[in-house]
Motif scaffolding. Structure first.
Motif, PDB file in Angstrom:
ATOM      1  N   CYS A 154       0.704  -1.216  -0.491  1.00  0.00           N
ATOM      2  CA  CYS A 154      -0.171   0.012  -0.115  1.00  0.00           C
ATOM      3  C   CYS A 154       0.175   1.115   0.173  1.00  0.00           C
ATOM      4  CB  CYS A 154      -0.954   0.330   1.060  1.00  0.00           C
ATOM      5  SG  CYS A 154      -1.881   1.432   1.225  1.00  0.00           S
ATOM      6  N   ILE A 156      -0.224   4.299   0.424  1.00  0.00           N
ATOM      7  CA  ILE A 156      -1.317   5.568   1.196  1.00  0.00           C
ATOM      8  C   ILE A 156      -0.661   6.738   1.834  1.00  0.00           C
ATOM      9  CG2 ILE A 156      -3.272   6.035   2.788  1.00  0.00           C
ATOM     10  CD1 ILE A 156      -4.253   5.867  -0.616  1.00  0.00           C
ATOM     11  N   GLN A 191      -8.606   6.503   5.435  1.00  0.00           N
ATOM     12  CA  GLN A 191      -7.562   5.242   4.440  1.00  0.00           C
ATOM     13  C   GLN A 191      -8.139   4.099   5.452  1.00  0.00           C
ATOM     14  OE1 GLN A 191      -7.169   8.783   3.097  1.00  0.00           O
ATOM     15  NE2 GLN A 191      -7.412   7.974   1.479  1.00  0.00           N
TER      16      GLN A 191
END
Length: 224
Positions: A154, A156, A191
């Motif tokens: 990920c 993010i 998120q």
């Protein structure tokens, strides 16, 4: 018309960087329909942007807070001295809010709580909930940014940073405006929704005179 506008007094102390912070807060106040006044007795609430760099600046800031408390009684404190809240609360335990420098969102949130903005649909260029790109019946309600986990698959955290939760009262105020504007379905987004409030230590805030913790269960109770 001016008589009906909510009025904010403002005291700006410190260096040019603090002055820029004051300018940004004042700009946002004017954008949201608040009138800025130069007398304590004419203000509904007072914002004091403090300095905390040297001892004399700290003393000046504490004196300014004390004067605003004595003359008005409703005081929101921000700026560098806000990083030392214990120093402020020791002398002025009844201030409405304390935040650090560049924390514009916290200042505006405190102003909204003490003095809700007044929306006039016949005069204001925008609805009080802002511009939305979704159909009128639903809207996304963002409760936080970022994520504290570092999963290998990920990206993010590297793009949006660590978890940054919005205080629960701020989220509930936005939800109320959306519902008032015709929204019937609120889609909570973030998120890492399960971690909501962890970074704020589930700080308690007041909304409609009722305390709510900054955590998902309390948020759902408020939205219900």
């Amino acid at each position: 018309m001016s008589a009906s506008l909510p009025k904010v007094g403002f005291v700006s102390l410190g260096c040019p960087k603090a002055l820029v912070d004051s300018e940004r807060i004042l700009t946002q106040l004017r954008v949201e329909g608040y009138e800025v006044v130069n007398r304590y007795d004419a203000a509904d609430v007072v914002v004091v942007n403090t300095c905390g760099f040297i001892d004399s600046a700290v003393d000046e800031s504490l004196d300014a807070i004390g004067e605003a408390m004595a003359e008005n009684g409703k005081v929101i404190v921000t700026g560098c001295l806000g990083k030392r809240p214990e120093r402020i609360l020791q002398l002025h335990p009844d201030v409405l809010s304390i935040s650090g420098p560049q924390d514009y969102a916290s200042v505006m949130g405190a102003v909204h709580q003490a003095l809700p903005p007044r929306h006039d649909p016949f005069v204001d260029l925008l609805p009080d909930y802002g511009v939305k790109l979704t159909p009128k019946h639903y809207a996304y309600l963002k409760i936080s940014e970022g994520c504290n986990h570092r999963c290998s698959f990920c990206i993010i955290p590297s793009m949006r940073g660590d978890l940054d939760s919005r205080p629960v009262d701020e989220v509930l105020r936005e939800a109320e405006k959306l519902v008032r504007g015709g929204v019937r379905e609120l889609l909570v987004v973030s998120q890492d929704t399960s971690a909501y409030g962890v970074d704020l230590r589930y700080a308690q805030r007041t909304w409609h005179e009722k305390p709510y913790a900054t955590r998902m269960k309390a948020l759902c109770e408020g939205l219900a």
